[in-house]
Design a protein around this motif. Structure first.
Motif, PDB file in Angstrom:
ATOM      1  N   PHE A 142       0.958  -1.389  -0.237  1.00  0.00           N
ATOM      2  CA  PHE A 142       0.226   0.001  -0.181  1.00  0.00           C
ATOM      3  C   PHE A 142       0.974   1.015   0.535  1.00  0.00           C
ATOM      4  N   VAL A 143       1.867   1.348   0.716  1.00  0.00           N
ATOM      5  CA  VAL A 143       2.741   2.821   0.794  1.00  0.00           C
ATOM      6  C   VAL A 143       3.319   2.612  -0.739  1.00  0.00           C
ATOM      7  N   GLU A 144       4.347   1.469  -1.368  1.00  0.00           N
ATOM      8  CA  GLU A 144       4.758   1.412  -2.654  1.00  0.00           C
ATOM      9  C   GLU A 144       3.894   2.249  -2.994  1.00  0.00           C
ATOM     10  N   ALA A 145       3.314   1.257  -3.597  1.00  0.00           N
ATOM     11  CA  ALA A 145       1.904   1.422  -4.538  1.00  0.00           C
ATOM     12  C   ALA A 145       1.397   3.422  -4.435  1.00  0.00           C
ATOM     13  N   ALA A 146       1.735   3.952  -2.943  1.00  0.00           N
ATOM     14  CA  ALA A 146       0.872   5.662  -3.077  1.00  0.00           C
ATOM     15  C   ALA A 146       2.676   6.487  -3.618  1.00  0.00           C
ATOM     16  N   LEU A 147       3.164   5.935  -3.154  1.00  0.00           N
ATOM     17  CA  LEU A 147       4.595   6.830  -2.915  1.00  0.00           C
ATOM     18  C   LEU A 147       4.725   6.642  -4.989  1.00  0.00           C
ATOM     19  N   ARG A 148       4.490   5.680  -5.722  1.00  0.00           N
ATOM     20  CA  ARG A 148       4.679   5.481  -6.718  1.00  0.00           C
ATOM     21  C   ARG A 148       3.189   6.778  -7.581  1.00  0.00           C
ATOM     22  N   ALA A 149       2.864   6.320  -7.236  1.00  0.00           N
ATOM     23  CA  ALA A 149       1.643   7.743  -7.781  1.00  0.00           C
ATOM     24  C   ALA A 149       2.138   8.943  -7.382  1.00  0.00           C
ATOM     25  N   ALA A 150       2.083   9.260  -6.094  1.00  0.00           N
ATOM     26  CA  ALA A 150       2.327  10.379  -6.252  1.00  0.00           C
ATOM     27  C   ALA A 150       3.554  10.878  -6.631  1.00  0.00           C
ATOM     28  N   LEU A 151       4.306  10.723  -6.128  1.00  0.00           N
ATOM     29  CA  LEU A 151       6.308  10.692  -6.887  1.00  0.00           C
ATOM     30  C   LEU A 151       5.737  10.521  -8.743  1.00  0.00           C
TER      31      LEU A 151
END
Length: 352
Positions: A142-151
């Motif tokens: 969950f953290v990794e998908a949010a990081l990739r999308a936001a960044l």
């Protein structure tokens, strides 16, 4: 030190059940009082590059561009409740054989810009202790998908569009209200299969903790980086990140409630994610899909929408009709059955 906090409410689906998985069946969802908070802090003050007196003129991106600390970016994510910490190194690969595009770059130029690359450099948990060289399975999807999308989306508007984002270190704190978990959970329990003999047992109440984590993390990161957000972008980025982390295209009503509260919700066409693959291309595709640009034609994504094409996100492209129990003078009380819930497995069982 700059600090940004973003919070998102939990949800309760009142009407619609699993019918809400289909766009032809709306669901009535209420926002709950429990909230998930994400706190992002770091030393950088983001903003557009301003050329210094020692080097006047337009900014030319490079490895030592003024106003941009060269990468990689280190992101440390900590959850006190789960007693876990994940440390990621984020790199921003340059476009192949081409300079970063300018602020007015079109789809083709931005699509050459790769999405950020994440590497889990270290982590710690009750079950495994401190792992200085963990495998990918020890990260948080969950953290990794949010990081990739936001960044990835922030790279579209960064100090150098298509270039690196400010380097250094960001610290992220994840904090959830008790309503997301059964009483006494999360708790440390014995587990002979765990390397430490212990693990954290989490009994969730089904209030949408994963959707709220995703939404609050995406929102906090974009706010910290001062990224412009056209209408609907936060919702769309959170939807695609949440679906990627779950490994399926869900209904999305929990993410919609996390972004804008209670509403009469109609889901988006699943093709917007299965055909477009916004996290499988470059920054251009991610940005275009997040902004609702383009269309699905003959089962494939086209960045130029033909005349008469329906909105990319379907009914979700328009603001949903808001709904509030409080405005009706009503309160909803939910009992804790202490059984835990897992939405992906429940939805798969129904679909099968």
């Amino acid at each position: 030190m700059r600090t940004v906090t973003c919070s998102a409410p939990g949800k309760a689906l009142l009407l619609g059940g699993y019918l809400v998985l289909e766009p032809s069946h709306p669901g009535l969802v209420a926002a709950a009082s429990c909230r998930f908070r994400c706190v992002v802090s770091g030393p950088h003050k983001p903003g557009p590059h301003k050329p210094g007196p020692h080097k006047p003129g337009p900014h030319k991106p490079g490895p030592h561009a003024p106003g941009v600390t060269p990468g990689p970016l280190r992101v440390v994510v900590r959850s006190e409740q789960l007693r876990a910490t994940w440390e990621y190194e984020v790199s921003f690969p340059p476009p192949p054989a081409a300079p970063p595009p300018g602020p007015a770059a079109g789809y083709a130029a931005l699509e050459r810009v790769p999405l950020p690359e994440l590497r889990l450099s270290a982590c710690s948990s009750v079950a495994h202790g401190r792992l200085p060289a963990p495998g990918a399975e020890h990260g948080s999807r969950f953290v990794e998908a949010a990081l990739r999308a936001a960044l990835g989306y922030a790279r579209r508007h960064g100090p150098v569009p298509g270039g690196e984002l400010p380097g250094g270190e960001l610290r992220v704190e994840l904090r959830a209200d008790g309503g997301f978990y059964s009483e006494g959970s999360p708790e440390v329990v014995d587990d002979d299969a765990a390397p430490t003999g212990k693990r954290v047992q989490v009994n969730k109440t089904g209030m949408g903790s994963s959707a709220c984590l995703t939404t609050s993390l995406v929102g906090a990161l974009l706010s910290f980086l001062a990224t412009p957000l056209p209408p609907g972008v936060l919702l769309n980025l959170s939807q695609l990140a949440h679906c990627a982390s779950q490994g399926k295209v869900g209904s999305g009503f929990d993410v919609a409630a996390a972004v804008s509260g209670g509403q009469l919700y109609t889901r988006f066409p699943r093709e917007v994610l299965t055909a477009a693959g916004p996290l499988e291309g470059g920054v251009g595709r991610l940005a275009w899909v997040a902004e609702g640009l383009g269309a699905i034609v003959a089962g494939a994504y086209q960045p130029e929408a033909p005349a008469g094409a329906p909105p990319l996100w379907g009914a979700g492209a328009s603001p949903q009709q808001p709904f509030s129990l409080r405005e009706l003078g009503l309160r909803l009380y939910l009992a804790d059955v202490r059984g835990g819930s897992d939405s992906p497995s429940m939805a798969r069982a129904v679909l099968e």
